[in-house]
Enzyme design. Structure first.
Site, PDB file in Angstrom:
ATOM      1  N   GLU A   1       0.627  -1.337   0.090  1.00  0.00           N
ATOM      2  CA  GLU A   1      -0.092  -0.047  -0.007  1.00  0.00           C
ATOM      3  C   GLU A   1       0.801   1.009   0.045  1.00  0.00           C
ATOM      4  OE1 GLU A   1      -2.959  -0.595  -0.735  1.00  0.00           O
ATOM      5  OE2 GLU A   1      -3.539  -2.278   0.258  1.00  0.00           O
TER       6      GLU A   1
ATOM      7  N   HIS B   1      -2.986   2.207   8.308  1.00  0.00           N
ATOM      8  CA  HIS B   1      -4.048   1.531   7.724  1.00  0.00           C
ATOM      9  C   HIS B   1      -3.984   0.239   8.419  1.00  0.00           C
ATOM     10  CE1 HIS B   1      -6.306  -0.970   4.986  1.00  0.00           C
ATOM     11  NE2 HIS B   1      -5.319  -1.852   4.811  1.00  0.00           N
TER      12      HIS B   1
ATOM     13  N   HIS C   1      -7.331  -3.014   9.872  1.00  0.00           N
ATOM     14  CA  HIS C   1      -8.440  -3.842   9.542  1.00  0.00           C
ATOM     15  C   HIS C   1      -9.395  -4.013  10.945  1.00  0.00           C
ATOM     16  CE1 HIS C   1      -6.275  -5.837   6.227  1.00  0.00           C
ATOM     17  NE2 HIS C   1      -6.350  -4.796   5.937  1.00  0.00           N
TER      18      HIS C   1
ATOM     19  N   GLU D   1     -17.888  11.759  22.692  1.00  0.00           N
ATOM     20  CA  GLU D   1     -16.742  12.528  22.327  1.00  0.00           C
ATOM     21  C   GLU D   1     -16.128  12.479  20.875  1.00  0.00           C
ATOM     22  OE1 GLU D   1     -13.652  11.879  25.091  1.00  0.00           O
ATOM     23  OE2 GLU D   1     -14.706  12.934  26.630  1.00  0.00           O
TER      24      GLU D   1
ATOM     25  N   HIS E   1     -12.868  -3.276   3.629  1.00  0.00           N
ATOM     26  CA  HIS E   1     -11.756  -3.636   3.674  1.00  0.00           C
ATOM     27  C   HIS E   1     -10.946  -3.135   5.076  1.00  0.00           C
ATOM     28  CE1 HIS E   1      -7.553  -3.869   1.899  1.00  0.00           C
ATOM     29  NE2 HIS E   1      -7.324  -3.623   2.929  1.00  0.00           N
TER      30      HIS E   1
HETATM   31  P1  13P Z   1       1.181  -5.408   3.190  1.00  0.00           P
HETATM   32  O1  13P Z   1       1.202  -6.712   3.903  1.00  0.00           O
HETATM   33  O2  13P Z   1       1.694  -5.196   1.883  1.00  0.00           O
HETATM   34  O3  13P Z   1       1.164  -4.212   4.084  1.00  0.00           O
HETATM   35  O4  13P Z   1      -0.559  -5.484   2.981  1.00  0.00           O
HETATM   36  C1  13P Z   1      -1.569  -5.406   3.998  1.00  0.00           C
HETATM   37  C2  13P Z   1      -2.756  -4.850   3.793  1.00  0.00           C
HETATM   38  O5  13P Z   1      -3.628  -4.705   4.673  1.00  0.00           O
HETATM   39  C3  13P Z   1      -3.243  -4.686   2.565  1.00  0.00           C
HETATM   40  O6  13P Z   1      -4.272  -3.752   2.356  1.00  0.00           O
HETATM   41 ZN    ZN Z   2      -5.447  -3.835   4.176  1.00  0.00          ZN
END
Ligand code: 13P
Ligand code: ZN
Length: 271
Positions: free
Chosen positions: A116, A139, A141, A169, A210
């Site tokens: 990413e 980033h 999940h 908050e 995602h």
């Molecule tokens: P990477 O392992 O390449 O960082 O990818 C993980 C991910 O969350 C892809 O969106």
């Molecule tokens: Zn991801």
């Protein structure tokens, strides 16, 4: 030269990735972090003239030429960063042409920066244009945020409004709201450009079905943004199927935003 294992920016990445893993935001290799480094932060720990490898970026990041970042590795597990930062992290410098990453440290098993990286570097460019102090792009999940994606409309106003309603908050922590992208193929320049565009107006962007992106001045600010969204999403997922007896009113959210003096998305309230 000091030992880079003692560098505060390495310690910060080790602690943050461990924390995120522990919270369940980063299963397997899920998630990635990039943090802009000042040259004087790095100077005592690395020989800036020693480039270990050159990696093509596959896009142009000219405004970042010469800038240094510590970045999680592609395919690397957050749970392993703490014990082995030199394999799972890397310090890169964007080359003068803006088209290569020069590896100064890390990825010692031959690895490379996160897939990413387009989203990260394009997001840094976009955020630095809005806030020259921005240093972190994150980033991950997070479970409840992701769960909410499947049962709530993926609309910026509606999603932000629901999240704001879930914790008193929220409107104070992310008054700028949450941007939303539909499901898109990850790891591409396209999702990178779309994320960066959203980050001009928001510090948080949901990648439909995602995960989430956050951007901030510090690791704490960025982590805190995602943590607050995740908490709100958790409360939503714990209550969405139950009769709602009470709710924070829009006029109360306005009162909060005004009391704390934050510049909030007035068009995201229904007043
Ligand atoms: P990477 O392992 O390449 O960082 O990818 C993980 C991910 O969350 C892809 O969106
Ligand atoms: Zn991801």
């Amino acid at each position: 030269m000091n030992n880079i294992m003692d560098a505060p920016f390495v310690t910060e990445m080790r602690r943050t990735t461990a924390n995120m893993y522990r919270l369940g935001w980063d299963e397997r290799n899920g998630g990635n972090i990039s943090r802009l480094l000042d040259e004087n932060e790095v100077a005592g720990y690395l020989d800036m003239n020693q480039v270990l490898r050159e990696l093509p970026l596959g896009f142009e990041a000219k405004p970042l030429a010469g800038r240094l970042f510590i970045v999680t590795g592609s395919g690397k597990y957050f749970k392993n960063v703490e014990d082995d930062p030199e394999t799972n992290l890397g310090v890169i410098r964007v080359g003068a042409d803006g088209r290569t990453a020069q590896l100064l440290w890390g990825y010692q098993d031959g690895g490379r920066p996160t897939s990413e990286l387009p989203a990260h570097l394009m997001s840094h460019m976009a955020r630095l244009g809005v806030d020259p102090e921005n240093r972190v792009v994150m980033h991950c999940h997070p479970t409840h945020t992701l769960a909410m994606n499947f049962v709530h409309e993926l609309d910026e106003k509606k999603l932000t409004h629901t999240l704001w309603e879930m914790c008193t908050e929220c409107i104070v922590v992310f008054p700028d709201g949450v941007g939303v992208l539909p499901w898109m193929l990850c790891g591409t320049n396209e999702i990178g450009a779309a994320t960066a565009e959203k980050l001009k107006a928001f510090r948080l962007v949901v990648w439909g079905m995602h995960g989430i992106y956050g951007a901030g001045k510090t690791m704490d600010e960025t982590f805190g943004l995602i943590e607050t969204v995740e908490k709100a999403a958790q409360i939503y997922m714990l209550t969405a199927h139950l009769p709602r007896l009470n709710t924070i009113q829009d006029r109360e959210m306005k009162e909060l935003a005004e009391f704390f003096g934050v510049n909030y998305r007035k068009d995201f309230l229904n007043l």
